[in-house]
Write a protein that holds these residues in place. Structure first.
Motif, PDB file in Angstrom:
ATOM      1  N   PRO A 310       0.851  -1.207   0.000  1.00 15.38           N
ATOM      2  CA  PRO A 310       0.000   0.000   0.000  1.00 15.38           C
ATOM      3  C   PRO A 310       0.879   1.247   0.000  1.00 15.38           C
ATOM      4  CG  PRO A 310       0.058  -0.988   2.179  1.00 15.38           C
ATOM      5  CD  PRO A 310       0.826  -1.921   1.284  1.00 15.38           C
ATOM      6  N   PRO A 311       0.315   2.426  -0.224  1.00 16.36           N
ATOM      7  CA  PRO A 311       1.103   3.670  -0.152  1.00 16.36           C
ATOM      8  C   PRO A 311       1.593   3.891   1.291  1.00 16.36           C
ATOM      9  CG  PRO A 311      -0.967   4.022  -1.310  1.00 16.36           C
ATOM     10  CD  PRO A 311      -1.069   2.678  -0.654  1.00 16.36           C
ATOM     11  N   GLU A 375      -8.746   1.741   4.539  1.00 16.78           N
ATOM     12  CA  GLU A 375      -9.004   1.640   3.105  1.00 16.78           C
ATOM     13  C   GLU A 375      -7.733   1.724   2.266  1.00 16.78           C
ATOM     14  OE1 GLU A 375     -12.438   1.085   1.893  1.00 16.78           O
ATOM     15  OE2 GLU A 375     -12.082   0.456   3.959  1.00 16.78           O
ATOM     16  N   VAL A 376      -6.882   2.707   2.550  1.00 17.85           N
ATOM     17  CA  VAL A 376      -5.637   2.830   1.796  1.00 17.85           C
ATOM     18  C   VAL A 376      -4.688   1.688   2.156  1.00 17.85           C
ATOM     19  CG1 VAL A 376      -3.652   4.325   1.305  1.00 17.85           C
ATOM     20  CG2 VAL A 376      -5.916   5.333   1.642  1.00 17.85           C
ATOM     21  N   GLY A 377      -4.729   1.264   3.420  1.00 20.43           N
ATOM     22  CA  GLY A 377      -3.875   0.161   3.844  1.00 20.43           C
ATOM     23  C   GLY A 377      -4.208  -1.164   3.178  1.00 20.43           C
ATOM     24  N   ARG A 378      -5.431  -1.289   2.650  1.00 23.10           N
ATOM     25  CA  ARG A 378      -5.815  -2.524   1.949  1.00 23.10           C
ATOM     26  C   ARG A 378      -5.325  -2.534   0.504  1.00 23.10           C
ATOM     27  NH1 ARG A 378     -11.032  -2.153   2.360  1.00 23.10           N
ATOM     28  NH2 ARG A 378     -11.355  -1.382   0.255  1.00 23.10           N
ATOM     29  N   ILE A 382      -9.251  -4.430  -3.685  1.00 25.25           N
ATOM     30  CA  ILE A 382     -10.605  -4.036  -3.305  1.00 25.25           C
ATOM     31  C   ILE A 382     -11.265  -5.185  -2.546  1.00 25.25           C
ATOM     32  CG2 ILE A 382     -11.735  -4.777  -5.466  1.00 25.25           C
ATOM     33  CD1 ILE A 382     -13.455  -2.183  -5.198  1.00 25.25           C
ATOM     34  N   ILE A 383     -10.948  -6.425  -2.931  1.00 26.76           N
ATOM     35  CA  ILE A 383     -11.262  -7.611  -2.131  1.00 26.76           C
ATOM     36  C   ILE A 383      -9.914  -8.231  -1.807  1.00 26.76           C
ATOM     37  CG2 ILE A 383     -12.499  -9.801  -1.969  1.00 26.76           C
ATOM     38  CD1 ILE A 383     -14.280  -8.901  -4.248  1.00 26.76           C
ATOM     39  N   TYR A 384      -9.533  -8.191  -0.555  1.00 30.59           N
ATOM     40  CA  TYR A 384      -8.165  -8.510  -0.158  1.00 30.59           C
ATOM     41  C   TYR A 384      -7.710  -9.885  -0.657  1.00 30.59           C
ATOM     42  CZ  TYR A 384      -3.971  -8.665   2.706  1.00 30.59           C
ATOM     43  OH  TYR A 384      -2.664  -8.735   3.134  1.00 30.59           O
TER      44      TYR A 384
END
Length: 436
Positions: A310-311, A375-378, A382-384
């Motif tokens: 993730p960012p 949300e950003v950490g995922r 979009i579906i982990y």
């Protein structure tokens, strides 16, 4: 701005706007319920005025929250059609239950608003309780749907298709409980301190009894929630470590897999060199946070393909901000409880009112930071672990313009809400000032 960034920004703005109203909708009904209950117990008309004033605020926030929540549901289908095509049949159950809770909340709120002097006084009181219960349940059901995106369950993924769907198992996935209690407690903390802060500011201008009582009611909820939040956060972090180790590593900018992993406070992530500069490091505390053992191994980002990171800076800074605010609000909670039981003279001091005023927006800033972390950490999923966000993007062009439009509408709505609330406050103030 490309289509993908515009779509993500639109969802981010919509969620960031809605979550404030969702939190208030979950919590404010409990304040108006307690205020009316205190009126029935004491016959003090100040509590009645407070219950009626808060009820009008609940109505305003409910209306705007309903609109912004509806927009979010449409955006899921409009911006991410591939996601909804596969996910809709799986996690639709909590959304349907959320709709049921919403209708129950709307009916009970209508009875509360228009039932003054028409319903039996105790029946009227408990319609307010129903509003509060339905609001909390509504929030939990939505969080359950989001938790499914972090811990997908209730189906088998075969050749790009979902088979053997079990909606109940999907709803009660492995992440739902941790996310539900963390979000619910955060809502009570954020809303409680916001309401107390507004009344503290008004109390500094005019030392009216109604503001003092409002502060006490709001902080009775907020202080307990703020003290429970670190415990809830610890449980949530352990859940993330188990289900989404890459997200946990992003929280702490933890690049290398190590035993006795340090907890990082502050710092500037250097993604290129896989290091964190100018940070305070507490050896073993990340291992304890993640696994309950100071010597446990914590997976670093090196364990995952770089394109699946993730960012890091956004997630790291958001997590640090959330934790810092949470600890400050917990400190305020300790001061309030200490003042309530032993040093009562503290709670009337100017320094205390100024602290509460400063704290007014902090809970919601922490909530926003927490949702950025979630949300950003995922990302990039979009579906982990199953579907990437980019692969779900709509082919529809011109998303930038819908993003600009939605942002403008939400800014306008924000000004309207502030104006409506200011008007209600002025009406309440004028009533008590005229008595003086």
């Amino acid at each position: 701005m490309d289509e993908f960034l515009a779509a993500r920004m639109q969802m981010g703005v919509s969620l960031g706007f809605h979550i404030v109203f969702a939190c208030i909708g979950m919590v404010m009904p409990w304040f108006m319920f307690v205020a009316e209950w205190k009126w029935l117990k004491t016959n003090n008309p100040v509590y009645l005025d407070l219950a009626k004033a808060w009820a009008k605020g609940v109505a305003i926030f409910f209306a705007v929250g309903a609109v912004s929540g509806t927009v979010l549901s449409f955006e899921l289908g409009m911006l991410w059609p591939t996601f909804m095509e596969h996910a809709g049949p799986i996690f639709g159950l909590p959304f349907s239950w959320e709709g049921t809770a919403f209708f129950l909340e709307a009916i009970a709120l209508g009875l509360f608003l228009y039932g003054w002097n028409r319903l039996n006084k105790w029946v009227h009181l408990y319609t307010g309780l129903v509003v509060g219960i339905a609001g909390v349940l509504s929030g939990i059901f939505v969080v359950s749907a989001n938790a499914w995106m972090n811990a997908p369950a209730g189906f088998d993924w075969v050749n790009g298709q979902a088979e053997n769907i079990d909606p109940v198992k999907a709803m009660f996935n492995k992440a739902w409980l941790a996310q539900a209690h963390h979000m619910t407690i955060a809502a009570f903390s954020a809303t409680g301190f916001a309401v107390a802060g507004v009344h503290a500011l008004l109390f500094l201008k005019n030392k009216l009894e109604i503001h003092a009582k409002a502060i006490t009611i709001a902080l009775s909820f907020a202080a307990v929630a703020a003290l429970l939040q670190p415990i809830s956060g610890d449980l949530a972090a352990k859940n993330v470590a188990k289900l989404q180790p890459a997200k946990l590593a992003a929280f702490e900018s933890h690049f290398k897999t190590t035993n006795r992993a340090p907890l990082i406070i502050g710092g500037i992530p250097d993604v290129e060199n896989e290091d964190v500069k100018h940070a305070i490091k507490l050896p073993g505390f990340l291992s304890f946070l993640a696994h309950g053992d100071f010597n446990a191994e914590v997976k670093g980002l090196e364990e995952f393909p770089r394109e699946e990171w993730p960012p890091i800076p956004i997630v790291h800074y958001s997590f640090q901000l959330m934790v810092a605010i949470g600890m400050f609000l917990a400190l305020l909670g300790v001061i309030f409880l200490a003042g309530s039981f032993k040093w009562k003279h503290w709670l009337g001091k100017k320094w205390w009112m100024k602290l509460l005023t400063i704290a007014t927006p902090l809970g919601f800033i922490a909530v926003e930071a927490g949702w950025i972390v979630t949300e950003v950490g995922r990302q990039p999923w979009i579906i982990y672990g199953i579907m990437k966000t980019r692969d779900s993007l709509t082919p529809m062009p011109g998303i930038q313009y819908t993003f600009y439009t939605i942002t403008a509408v939400y800014l306008l709505l924000s000004f309207i809400v502030i104006w409506l609330l200011s008007r209600q406050i002025k009406v309440l103030q004028s009533k008590y000032l005229s008595h003086d």
